[in-house]
Design an enzyme around this catalytic site. Sequence first.
Site, PDB file in Angstrom:
ATOM      1  CG  HIS A 152       7.357   6.377  -8.472  1.00 37.96           C
ATOM      2  ND1 HIS A 152       6.937   7.490  -7.766  1.00 37.96           N
ATOM      3  CD2 HIS A 152       7.145   6.670  -9.778  1.00 37.96           C
ATOM      4  CE1 HIS A 152       6.494   8.401  -8.603  1.00 37.96           C
ATOM      5  NE2 HIS A 152       6.605   7.939  -9.830  1.00 37.96           N
ATOM      6  NE  ARG A 193       4.334   8.667 -19.684  1.00 39.53           N
ATOM      7  CZ  ARG A 193       4.345   8.953 -18.385  1.00 39.53           C
ATOM      8  NH1 ARG A 193       4.406  10.206 -17.998  1.00 39.53           N
ATOM      9  NH2 ARG A 193       4.296   8.017 -17.477  1.00 39.53           N
ATOM     10  CD  GLU A 236      21.601  20.903 -14.826  1.00 37.69           C
ATOM     11  OE1 GLU A 236      21.808  20.128 -13.864  1.00 37.69           O
ATOM     12  OE2 GLU A 236      20.802  21.849 -14.744  1.00 37.69           O
ATOM     13  CE  LYS A 283      -0.271  26.685  -4.094  1.00 38.51           C
ATOM     14  NZ  LYS A 283      -0.367  25.346  -3.578  1.00 38.51           N
ATOM     15  CG  ASP A 310      -1.717  10.137  -7.865  1.00 36.71           C
ATOM     16  OD1 ASP A 310      -2.559  10.905  -7.327  1.00 36.71           O
ATOM     17  OD2 ASP A 310      -0.624  10.541  -8.280  1.00 36.71           O
ATOM     18  CB  ILE A 328      -6.753  14.721 -10.438  1.00 38.20           C
ATOM     19  CG1 ILE A 328      -7.669  15.275 -11.521  1.00 38.20           C
ATOM     20  CG2 ILE A 328      -5.310  14.709 -10.943  1.00 38.20           C
ATOM     21  CD1 ILE A 328      -7.341  16.721 -11.924  1.00 38.20           C
TER      22      ILE A 328
END
Length: 372
Positions: free
Chosen positions: A98, A15, A325, A205, A272, A269
Amino acid sequence: MIVGVPRERLSDEYRVALTPAGVRELTAAGHQVLVEQDAGAGCAIPDADFVRTGAQIVADPDELWGAADLVLKVKQPIEEEFGRLKLRRGQTLFTFLHLAADRACTDALVEAGNTAIAYETVQLADGSLPLLVPMSEVAGRMAPLVAANLLMRPAGGSGVLAPGVPGVAAAKVVILGAGIAGMAAATLAVGLHCRVFVLDRDLQKLRAADHHFRGALETVASSAHAIEEACLDADVVIGAVLVVGAKTPTLVPDELVAEMPEGSVLVDISVDQGGCFESSHPTTHSHPTFEAHGSLFYCVANMPGAVPHSSTHALTNATLPYTLEIAASGWRKAAAADPALARGVNVVEGHVTYRPVAEAHQLGYTELATLL
Ligand SMILES: NC(=O)c1ccc[n+]([C@@H]2O[C@H](COP(=O)([O-])OP(=O)(O)OC[C@H]3O[C@@H](n4cnc5c(N)ncnc54)[C@H](O)[C@@H]3O)[C@@H](O)[C@H]2O)c1
């Protein structure tokens, strides 16, 4: 302000932190944008596209880091980049960091004496993490596509065609968790004409899912019993649960997987954060699956890495307003005006200003307000 966008150095990271659309907005606001040569090559954005919207291409990363007031990256700096953190005094770095899990990078940022703002700790008043949401959306939407492919016989699956055909049932897809990733997975699974069941412990939810999908899927209150009943005859199970601040609970034990149809597919998913299937362990895009108890597991910890083009645009759509910003008034004024951005500030001039990072490394903690 001079904004610099280096090429990512971390392996398997394709990316880039800014798109040509972002360059256009920054240059229109009067800023100068430097993009390292080939920074967008991994996600199919050629240098020429950056130039067209006003960026200047720079071949030497040291020159870029040495000139930029604000550096935009995707991932935390790695060792070969640590020296560059010191090239410009007063520089602001805005990226995924992280730091609680990365002592070396924390030390390098503290030593550099500049300001580092982490995407993953930018947090809105309701507790949500707006710069993590797009990655959950990408991973969630990928999950049914991955599963539909893995169900095919050559991939090792049961040979079920996910959408079925007239006269033949579609795959049964069970989604654990109706959060961002789970709802994104549901959108695609419903779109693929699968029979979809969504489980969550949070009834709000489930109400939202029921309202949104208007009968196109079934919602089920999550419990060990409900999970067992839903999974026993499932063709696909997608794990998308998150318990904030804790390891993901094991919701699907091996004995249950062993009773599922031969060749069923489990996409975790949540891997992690530890994963929600007992057999889950992180895999990579080069070896994404493994077989266990007669089922196929896909547990890639960095799913958005497979679609860097879409992931880049999804991420930068979310980061750009904060970038604008910071560029407009500098990080101090921007953080003073926007508490969500202030929560993203991790390191300022040698001080750790994000408590979990200070605690993780037993470093001193400095309240950001005292430095604004
Ligand atoms: N593998 C990847 O590439 C990748 C990419 C993005 C996100 N993720 C991970 O995906 C996971 C989900 O992220 P999200 O943004 O959707 O989180 P979220 O907070 O939006 O949703 C998680 C949901 O899990 C539910 N939940 C908690 N315990 C449950 C239980 N016992 N049974 C059923 N539901 C339960 C919660 O109520 C919540 O609705 C996280 O672990 C995140 O780190 C992984």
